[in-house]
Each structure stands twice: as structure tokens, then as C-alpha cells.
Scaffold this motif. Structure first.
Motif, PDB file in Angstrom:
ATOM      1  N   CYS A 133      60.315 104.245  -6.543  1.00  0.00           N
ATOM      2  CA  CYS A 133      61.138 103.625  -7.590  1.00  0.00           C
ATOM      3  C   CYS A 133      61.408 102.147  -7.328  1.00  0.00           C
ATOM      4  O   CYS A 133      61.307 101.672  -6.194  1.00  0.00           O
ATOM      5  N   PRO A 134      61.779 101.398  -8.372  1.00  0.00           N
ATOM      6  CA  PRO A 134      62.155  99.995  -8.192  1.00  0.00           C
ATOM      7  C   PRO A 134      63.421  99.883  -7.335  1.00  0.00           C
ATOM      8  O   PRO A 134      64.183 100.844  -7.194  1.00  0.00           O
ATOM      9  N   GLY A 135      63.657  98.686  -6.807  1.00  0.00           N
ATOM     10  CA  GLY A 135      64.803  98.489  -5.929  1.00  0.00           C
ATOM     11  C   GLY A 135      66.032  97.915  -6.601  1.00  0.00           C
ATOM     12  O   GLY A 135      66.981  97.555  -5.903  1.00  0.00           O
ATOM     13  N   GLN A 136      66.023  97.811  -7.923  1.00  0.00           N
ATOM     14  CA  GLN A 136      67.193  97.275  -8.617  1.00  0.00           C
ATOM     15  C   GLN A 136      68.291  98.325  -8.592  1.00  0.00           C
ATOM     16  O   GLN A 136      68.193  99.376  -9.217  1.00  0.00           O
ATOM     17  N   ILE A 137      69.367  98.024  -7.892  1.00  0.00           N
ATOM     18  CA  ILE A 137      70.329  99.042  -7.504  1.00  0.00           C
ATOM     19  C   ILE A 137      71.044  99.687  -8.682  1.00  0.00           C
ATOM     20  O   ILE A 137      71.399 100.867  -8.637  1.00  0.00           O
ATOM     21  N   GLU A 138      71.224  98.951  -9.785  1.00  0.00           N
ATOM     22  CA  GLU A 138      71.942  99.542 -10.914  1.00  0.00           C
ATOM     23  C   GLU A 138      71.170 100.676 -11.571  1.00  0.00           C
ATOM     24  O   GLU A 138      71.757 101.502 -12.273  1.00  0.00           O
ATOM     25  N   LEU A 139      69.872 100.761 -11.319  1.00  0.00           N
ATOM     26  CA  LEU A 139      69.074 101.834 -11.913  1.00  0.00           C
ATOM     27  C   LEU A 139      69.487 103.207 -11.392  1.00  0.00           C
ATOM     28  O   LEU A 139      69.324 104.217 -12.074  1.00  0.00           O
ATOM     29  N   PHE A 140      70.009 103.253 -10.155  1.00  0.00           N
ATOM     30  CA  PHE A 140      70.400 104.548  -9.613  1.00  0.00           C
ATOM     31  C   PHE A 140      71.881 104.609  -9.238  1.00  0.00           C
ATOM     32  O   PHE A 140      72.318 105.529  -8.548  1.00  0.00           O
TER      33      PHE A 140
END
Length: 224
Positions: free
Chosen positions: A106-113
Motif C-alpha cells: 500500500c501507499p505510505g500516505q498515513i491518512e489512507l489507513f
């Protein structure tokens, strides 16, 4: 029933390296897994990609055509993926057998998770397709050599646990880069009073109640 592993964590925490190592290990023991790239900004891989979000949408195209920055563009890409679950993803999943094991990088953009519902909805879609899903959260071990960084990492991980509601395991990555591994030891099985004492020494008196709540929260979930 299919099986899926969602590999999440902040940017630069070693998610792709973990996926590559997992693939190599499974090859060695004779177990078949499929690595899926869910990062529309990814460029290079050390593992064979069996499914790639960039075939649906890429961050470079979004930034060029819509004039978005990298953060907004990534959110746009993932929301487009969410809108395409019944089409693109279902078509891709038809290529796999019921007992296949998929690993989603998965991407590392924290708001996604942590608070954006895209990955949660993605997980719910996989469950409806009869996949048994777990989450693996990677955290750079250099973040837990200091109490404030440790609390920050715990809160991000806990947010992901609550948001995704999946069986969840935390993995400390990049231990080879920690100069003094004894700095990490006390945070592997933390004591609430010790955490509170360290926080109070680093922060002003007005944060006392907040520090107490944070230390107790970490202690409560550590007991799980």
C-alpha cells in the motif's frame, strides 16, 4: 476462500522491502504468493508485480492532467480505485484461485489507513469476495528510540487498527540502522508509569493530563 495481507505504514518504513523479502522467503519454502502494487506513485520493484494499480491510474498522470500536488493526487487515485472496485478490481481478482494468497503493498500516505475510508472500503470489498484479510503495520524502529516518537508511532498504528478493524500485527523495520539497540528494548514491553515519567520530563506541566491519558492508552492496548 482467498487470503490477503494489507501491508501498511508510513512512507519510507520499508513496506516494499518487506514484500520483497516475504516473496523471496515464500519462493524458498515453496509457497506461492502474489504481490499487488496499490501505490500509484511507485516506480521500481524488487519483486514480480502480479496486479498493479498503475494499470488503472497513476499519480504522474493525475498530477499532469489535473494539476494536483502529490498528496492530493494520491488521494484522488485511491478514491478512483474505490470507485472501480466493482469493475477493475473484480476483473483482476478473477485471475486468482480461491486459496491464493495476495499481498497488497500500500501507499505510505498515513491518512489512507487512519481516517480516510478508502482502504477500509477496499478491505470490506475483499471480504465480500470471500477473502480473509489481515493487516501488517510497519514502523521504522528508529522512531521508537525516543518517547515522543514512540507515542506518535503507537497512535498512528492504533488509528489504523481502529479504522480497518482487521487482525493486525506491528513490525519494527530497519533495526540494522539503530545505533544502540538497547534504546529500543524498553519500548518493546512498555510500562505506563515509565512512559508517563519520560513524557513529563520532555513536556511542560500543562501537558500532564494529556501525557497520563496517552500513557494509559498505550498500556491498555499493549495488554491485548
Amino acid at each position: 476462500m482467498g487470503y490477503a495481507q494489507l501491508v501498511i505504514g508510513p512512507a519510507g518504513s520499508g513496506k516494499s522491502t518487506y514484500c520483497s523479502s516475504l516473496y523471496d522467503h515464500c519462493q524458498t519454502v515453496g509457497r506461492n504468493i502474489h504481490i499487488v502494487n496499490l501505490d500509484p506513485a511507485a516506480e521500481h520493484f524488487n519483486y514480480p508485480v502480479d496486479m498493479d494499480i498503475r494499470e488503472l491510474i497513476s499519480l504522474e498522470d493525475v498530477m499532469e492532467e489535473l494539476g494536483m500536488g502529490p498528496n492530493g493526487g494520491l488521494i484522488y487515485c485511491m478514491e478512483h480505485l474505490e470507485d472501480s472496485l466493482d469493475d477493475w478490481l473484480d476483473e483482476q481478482l478473477e485471475n486468482y484461485l480461491d486459496d491464493d494468497y495476495l499481498v497488497f503493498d500500500c501507499p505510505g500516505q498515513i491518512e489512507l489507513f487512519t481516517h480516510v475510508p478508502v482502504l477500509r472500503n477496499f478491505v470490506e470489498h475483499l471480504k465480500r469476495k470471500n477473502f480473509n484479510v489481515c493487516a501488517v503495520y510497519l514502523l521504522d524502529s528508529q522512531f521508537i528510540t525516543d518517547v515522543t516518537k514512540y507515542i506518535s508511532g503507537c497512535m498512528a498504528s492504533l488509528s489504523a487498527m481502529i479504522q480497518l478493524e482487521l487482525p493486525h500485527i506491528n513490525i519494527l523495520s530497519k533495526m540494522d540502522l539503530v545505533s544502540n539497540k538497547k534504546d529500543v528494548d524498553e519500548y518493546l514491553d512498555p510500562n505506563a508509569q515509565s512512559l508517563l515519567s519520560q513524557l513529563n520530563r520532555q513536556m511542560g506541566p500543562r501537558f500532564g493530563k494529556l501525557n497520563k491519558c496517552l500513557a494509559e492508552l498505550v498500556d491498555d492496548y499493549t495488554a491485548w
